[in-house]
Every structure is written in structure tokens, then in C-alpha cells.
Design a protein around this motif. Structure first.
Motif, PDB file in Angstrom:
ATOM      1  N   SER A  38      -1.643  -3.063  12.238  1.00 36.06           N
ATOM      2  CA  SER A  38      -2.202  -1.903  11.508  1.00 36.06           C
ATOM      3  C   SER A  38      -3.563  -1.536  12.090  1.00 36.06           C
ATOM      4  O   SER A  38      -4.189  -2.339  12.803  1.00 36.06           O
ATOM      5  CB  SER A  38      -2.359  -2.216  10.009  1.00 36.06           C
ATOM      6  N   GLY A  39      -4.011  -0.344  11.733  1.00 33.57           N
ATOM      7  CA  GLY A  39      -5.365   0.066  12.129  1.00 33.57           C
ATOM      8  C   GLY A  39      -6.391  -0.811  11.422  1.00 33.57           C
ATOM      9  O   GLY A  39      -7.451  -1.130  11.986  1.00 33.57           O
ATOM     10  N   THR A  40      -6.084  -1.206  10.197  1.00 34.45           N
ATOM     11  CA  THR A  40      -6.996  -2.074   9.443  1.00 34.45           C
ATOM     12  C   THR A  40      -7.156  -3.412  10.169  1.00 34.45           C
ATOM     13  O   THR A  40      -8.270  -3.939  10.265  1.00 34.45           O
ATOM     14  CB  THR A  40      -6.420  -2.320   8.019  1.00 34.45           C
ATOM     15  N   LEU A  47      -9.498  -3.018  13.074  1.00 32.03           N
ATOM     16  CA  LEU A  47     -10.900  -3.040  12.630  1.00 32.03           C
ATOM     17  C   LEU A  47     -11.332  -4.466  12.296  1.00 32.03           C
ATOM     18  O   LEU A  47     -12.417  -4.913  12.684  1.00 32.03           O
ATOM     19  CB  LEU A  47     -11.070  -2.137  11.397  1.00 32.03           C
ATOM     20  N   ASP A  97     -14.955   8.468   4.113  1.00 30.50           N
ATOM     21  CA  ASP A  97     -14.103   7.707   5.032  1.00 30.50           C
ATOM     22  C   ASP A  97     -12.925   7.149   4.244  1.00 30.50           C
ATOM     23  O   ASP A  97     -12.966   7.093   3.013  1.00 30.50           O
ATOM     24  CB  ASP A  97     -14.939   6.544   5.620  1.00 30.50           C
ATOM     25  N   ALA A  98     -11.900   6.706   4.980  1.00 29.46           N
ATOM     26  CA  ALA A  98     -10.829   5.939   4.329  1.00 29.46           C
ATOM     27  C   ALA A  98     -11.458   4.611   3.899  1.00 29.46           C
ATOM     28  O   ALA A  98     -12.388   4.129   4.553  1.00 29.46           O
ATOM     29  CB  ALA A  98      -9.712   5.693   5.338  1.00 29.46           C
ATOM     30  N   ALA A 133     -10.088   1.829   4.180  1.00 33.49           N
ATOM     31  CA  ALA A 133      -9.490   0.758   4.991  1.00 33.49           C
ATOM     32  C   ALA A 133     -10.518  -0.068   5.754  1.00 33.49           C
ATOM     33  O   ALA A 133     -10.502  -1.299   5.702  1.00 33.49           O
ATOM     34  CB  ALA A 133      -8.478   1.357   5.961  1.00 33.49           C
ATOM     35  N   VAL A 157     -16.621   7.026  12.650  1.00 31.69           N
ATOM     36  CA  VAL A 157     -15.232   7.434  12.389  1.00 31.69           C
ATOM     37  C   VAL A 157     -15.002   8.848  12.935  1.00 31.69           C
ATOM     38  O   VAL A 157     -15.865   9.714  12.795  1.00 31.69           O
ATOM     39  CB  VAL A 157     -14.943   7.412  10.865  1.00 31.69           C
ATOM     40  N   ASP A 195     -13.826   4.028  14.850  1.00 26.58           N
ATOM     41  CA  ASP A 195     -12.594   4.086  14.072  1.00 26.58           C
ATOM     42  C   ASP A 195     -11.893   5.399  14.432  1.00 26.58           C
ATOM     43  O   ASP A 195     -12.245   6.474  13.943  1.00 26.58           O
ATOM     44  CB  ASP A 195     -12.926   4.028  12.579  1.00 26.58           C
ATOM     45  N   ALA A 231      -8.693   5.961  13.971  1.00 28.56           N
ATOM     46  CA  ALA A 231      -7.394   5.920  13.276  1.00 28.56           C
ATOM     47  C   ALA A 231      -6.780   7.319  13.147  1.00 28.56           C
ATOM     48  O   ALA A 231      -5.573   7.476  13.140  1.00 28.56           O
ATOM     49  CB  ALA A 231      -7.551   5.291  11.899  1.00 28.56           C
ATOM     50  N   GLN A 232      -7.664   8.333  13.041  1.00 24.09           N
ATOM     51  CA  GLN A 232      -7.150   9.699  12.836  1.00 24.09           C
ATOM     52  C   GLN A 232      -7.296  10.559  14.103  1.00 24.09           C
ATOM     53  O   GLN A 232      -7.240  11.786  14.034  1.00 24.09           O
ATOM     54  CB  GLN A 232      -7.919  10.349  11.671  1.00 24.09           C
ATOM     55  N   SER A 274      -4.725   3.823  14.699  1.00 23.69           N
ATOM     56  CA  SER A 274      -3.719   3.512  13.681  1.00 23.69           C
ATOM     57  C   SER A 274      -2.425   4.271  13.975  1.00 23.69           C
ATOM     58  O   SER A 274      -2.462   5.439  14.381  1.00 23.69           O
ATOM     59  CB  SER A 274      -4.244   3.933  12.303  1.00 23.69           C
ATOM     60  N   GLN A 317      -0.079   4.282  11.433  1.00 22.79           N
ATOM     61  CA  GLN A 317       0.455   4.258  10.069  1.00 22.79           C
ATOM     62  C   GLN A 317       1.316   5.514   9.862  1.00 22.79           C
ATOM     63  O   GLN A 317       1.269   6.456  10.670  1.00 22.79           O
ATOM     64  CB  GLN A 317      -0.773   4.177   9.131  1.00 22.79           C
ATOM     65  N   LYS A 352       0.119   9.221  10.600  1.00 19.76           N
ATOM     66  CA  LYS A 352      -0.769   9.511  11.723  1.00 19.76           C
ATOM     67  C   LYS A 352      -0.019  10.328  12.798  1.00 19.76           C
ATOM     68  O   LYS A 352       1.191  10.543  12.680  1.00 19.76           O
ATOM     69  CB  LYS A 352      -1.317   8.202  12.295  1.00 19.76           C
ATOM     70  N   GLY A 406       1.025   0.166  12.144  1.00 22.13           N
ATOM     71  CA  GLY A 406       0.653  -0.414  13.435  1.00 22.13           C
ATOM     72  C   GLY A 406      -0.719   0.068  13.839  1.00 22.13           C
ATOM     73  O   GLY A 406      -1.281   0.986  13.223  1.00 22.13           O
TER      74      GLY A 406
HETATM   75  C1  LIG Z   1     -10.163   6.490   9.083  1.00 21.32           C
HETATM   76  C2  LIG Z   1      -9.165   5.391   8.919  1.00 21.32           C
HETATM   77  N1  LIG Z   1      -9.521   4.149   9.245  1.00 21.32           N
HETATM   78  C3  LIG Z   1      -8.650   3.127   9.155  1.00 21.32           C
HETATM   79  C4  LIG Z   1      -7.375   3.314   8.697  1.00 21.32           C
HETATM   80  C5  LIG Z   1      -6.473   2.141   8.573  1.00 21.32           C
HETATM   81  O1  LIG Z   1      -5.341   2.255   9.326  1.00 21.32           O
HETATM   82  P1  LIG Z   1      -3.986   1.564   8.848  1.00 21.32           P
HETATM   83  O2  LIG Z   1      -3.469   2.312   7.672  1.00 21.32           O
HETATM   84  O3  LIG Z   1      -3.113   1.657  10.054  1.00 21.32           O
HETATM   85  O4  LIG Z   1      -4.305   0.156   8.505  1.00 21.32           O
HETATM   86  C6  LIG Z   1      -6.970   4.605   8.331  1.00 21.32           C
HETATM   87  C7  LIG Z   1      -5.614   4.908   7.882  1.00 21.32           C
HETATM   88  O5  LIG Z   1      -4.993   4.679   6.996  1.00 21.32           O
HETATM   89  C8  LIG Z   1      -7.885   5.670   8.431  1.00 21.32           C
HETATM   90  O6  LIG Z   1      -7.525   6.915   8.096  1.00 21.32           O
END
Ligand SMILES: Cc1ncc(COP(=O)(O)O)c(C=O)c1O
Length: 356
Positions: free
Chosen positions: A54-56, A59, A80-81, A83, A127, A152, A154-155, A168, A170, A173, A180
Motif C-alpha cells: 500500500s501507499g501507507t 510511507l 491531507d489524507a 494515511a 504531498v 507523498d 499517492a495522488q 499508491s 489503491q 488512484k 498497493g
Molecule cells: C495523499 C495520500 N497519501 C497516502 C495514501 C495512502 O495510500 P494507500 O491507500 O495506498 O495506503 C493515500 C491514499 O489513500 C493518499 O491519498
């Protein structure tokens, strides 16, 4: 209903990849993960990408590699998310919220500079919110104060740079592997370490499967550092391999929709560029507009809530002037592979109708 998000699923290509994998009987982390990392690295121009689940997790690995620990001060954008930020709380880091810019909704470099000047900051999380690259000044500010920058992305499925880059895959995305992520490292040493950390701390490649070696196996795959179970599977990688070649088409479609929104909403500020993950408008009477659009079958949402409001982050609205201004105005409109230009024209018409 015109939905805000829709996953990109090239079904035929995924099924072909999956068929190979299922026939091979190797469904855990294996050759498809290696191939996806290779293809991703080639497309983005990265030498050291490590796929994770995952993106998490990407990180989290970056935090581990950087050695973020209790009481370390980390700067994050307030919008921000969650996550990336919950992992910092788990590490008992001290979070400093940075205000955002009104034109990108990303970290404001002047505000960041004040935070770095006044505090002994261990890391900055920058981000690319909504698929928009943050202000380039962020790099020079971090450099000036010698603070590592975790990006970050992810987006933002495009090449970027920073000390650690986290993507990410997810479900919603640009491309998805179900869940992933990818962590991109800057050098071989950290790359090797990250590869071990994603699987308990073991160097999978060095494991011996020869029975004659069993008595020394503990040494061949010894644990130098306690890692995680963050490894992806070949099933995940099948999705990535099938979708990655279409990335340019995916982004181009989103770009064209954004152009259509710009044409149809000339008097409204639109925030969307670079990889166009979100299309955000800044509008007056936001909540009434949102309800009006939902009633008309258009799904809209703010997607992210300012994080200082959550209990674990303090639960108090901080004095962040731009965030405070944006808070009642931002709204995300549908932007995805299922939306057509004609849908966008209808949405714009409804918005113009709302504002008379
Ligand atoms: C800005 C941001 N950071 C981190 C994440 C975490 O990614 P993931 O959902 O793949 O764990 C997300 C997405 O959900 C995100 O939008």
C-alpha cells in the motif's frame, strides 16, 4: 449518478496477466512484482523502486528508513489524507501542521520556512494533493534548513523527486492494484534495506533452498533488523502490469475533462493540473451547491478534511489563514475514466444554473 471516482480496470489485460500467474502457481511475491518494479522504474525514470502492499506501507517504510521516533518533529500539510499522518502518531512523533496555498491546496513554502526556522524539524512530508505538484520552493526551503523531504505522491502518478517518494495503487488512484504502493529510494544501500524491511527484514533473494545449506540457513537469511509484512503479491502486480502502459491515456482523458470544466465554469476558480487526480473548485455557498448537485445525480465531496480537527491530531482548528479560508469553499467534482466531456458540460450547466 455521475460518480466522483471510478477504478481503472483494463479487464482483458488483467485476466491475461492473471491467467499466466495462476498457471505458474506462484501467486505470492515473485517474478511479476519484479517485472512491475522494472516497468514502473523505466517509465518514471527511477533506479530504485520497491513495490509494497500500500501507499501507507511505502510511507511507513520511509519513516523507518529515516529513523523517525518519539518526539521527532515532523511537518505535514494540514489538508491531507490521514494515511501518512496516523503512522507518525503511532511513532509518537510531534506533528506540526503547515498551512496550504490557496491556488494549489498544497504546502505553503513561506509558512513552511517559518516552521523550519522556529523548530528543530526532523522531516517534512510534502504531498502532491489532488495530483498537483507542490510549489518548487519547497525543495529550496528544505535544502536551506537541511531537512529531509518525504514526497507523498499517492495522488500523483508521474515522476517527481525528493529523499523518499511514495506512490499508491489503491482502488481509486490513477492505476490500481486493488491495494498497493511503491517506495522510490535514492541509493542502492537504502534500496537493499527497504527490500529486506518489506519482508520481515529478510533478504529473500539470498535465501538458500539447497538442503545441503540448511544447517547454515540461519546465517544465509539472518535478520539484522526487524521489518514488516509489507510485500505485495504477484496477483497485485498483474493489475499494475496490465494498467501501467495506459497511464498516458488515463491522464490525457482527465486533462481533457479538466479543460471542459475550465470552458464551462469561467467565473469559478478551478484547481487541477499536472496529473489531474482531483478537480477541485473554490466556490461560495459550497454546501448548498453540493446538496443541489447531489440531488441532481452528481456525486461531489470535499474528499479530505483538515487533519487538525481529528482528535488524535489535537482536535482543534489551528490558526492557518489559508486553510481557514479554503475550508468552507473547496469541493471536488467528478473526474474519472467513466465521465465524458458531455457529462462535464451537464455538470457545468447545473453549476451555472445554481448560481443563476
Ligand atoms: C495523499 C495520500 N497519501 C497516502 C495514501 C495512502 O495510500 P494507500 O491507500 O495506498 O495506503 C493515500 C491514499 O489513500 C493518499 O491519498
Amino acid at each position: 449518478m455521475l460518480h466522483l471516482f471510478h477504478p481503472f480496470i483494463p479487464k482483458k489485460k488483467i485476466l491475461k496477466e492473471l491467467s499466466d500467474t495462476l498457471d505458474s502457481k506462484w501467486i505470492g511475491q515473485g517474478p511479476k512484482v519484479d517485472l512491475f518494479e522494472k516497468n514502473f522504474g523505466k517509465k518514471m525514470g527511477y533506479k530504485y523502486p520497491v513495490m509494497v502492499n500500500s501507499g501507507t506501507s511505502a510511507l511507513e517504510l520511509a519513516y523507518h528508513l529515516l529513523g523517525l521516533n518519539e518526539d521527532d518533529i515532523v511537518v505535514v500539510p494540514v489538508l491531507d489524507a490521514i494515511a501518512g499522518q496516523v503512522g507518525l502518531i503511532r511513532r509518537k512523533c510531534k506533528i506540526l501542521f503547515c498551512d496550504i496555498e490557496r491556488n494549489t491546496l498544497n504546502i505553503d513554502p513561506d509558512f513552511l520556512e517559518r516552521l523550519l526556522k522556529e523548530n528543530s524539524v526532523k522531516a517534512v512530508i510534502g504531498v502532491h494533493l489532488g495530483g498537483i505538484h507542490f510549489n518548487q520552493k519547497i525543495y529550496s526551503v528544505c535544502k536551506k534548513y537541511n531537512v529531509p523531504l518525504i514526497v507523498d505522491a499517492a495522488q500523483y502518478l508521474a515522476p517527481t523527486y525528493g529523499d523518499y517518494i511514495c506512490y499508491s495503487f489503491q482502488a481509486i488512484k490513477h492505476i490500481t492494484t486493488g491495494d498497493g504502493g511503491m517506495l522510490v529510494l535514492g541509493n542502492k544501500k537504502e534500496y537493499d534495506r527497504a527490500k529486506k524491511l518489506r519482508w520481515f527484514g529478510v533478504a529473500r533473494e539470498q535465501k538458500e533452498h539447497d538442503a545441503r545449506q540448511w544447517n547454515t540457513r540461519a546465517i544465509n537469511s539472518d535478520l539484522g533488523e526487524a521489518g514488516y509484512k509489507f510485500q505485495p503479491t504477484d496477483i497485485d502486480a498483474c493489475f499494475g502490469l496490465a494498467a501501467l502502459p495506459d497511464l498516458e491515456i488515463i491522464i490525457e482523458h482527465r486533462k481533457q475533462l479538466a479543460r471542459e470544466y475550465l470552458r464551462g465554469l469561467k467565473k469559478i476558480q478551478i484547481i487541477a493540473k499536472d496529473t489531474y487526480w482531483l478537480l477541485t473548485v473554490l466556490v461560495e455557498k459550497r454546501d448548498k451547491l453540493a446538496q443541489f448537485l447531489i440531488n441532481k445525480g452528481v456525486e461531489v465531496n470535499i474528499v479530505h478534511v483538515r487533519n487538525d480537527l481529528f482528535k488524535i491530531f489535537g482536535g482543534k482548528r489551528q490558526k492557518l489563514p489559508n486553510m481557514n479560508w479554503v475550508e468552507t469553499r473547496y469541493l471536488c467534482l467528478p473526474l474519472n475514466g467513466k465521465i465524458t466531456k458531455s457529462d462535464v458540460r451537464s455538470i457545468c450547466k447545473l453549476i451555472r444554473q445554481f448560481y443563476g
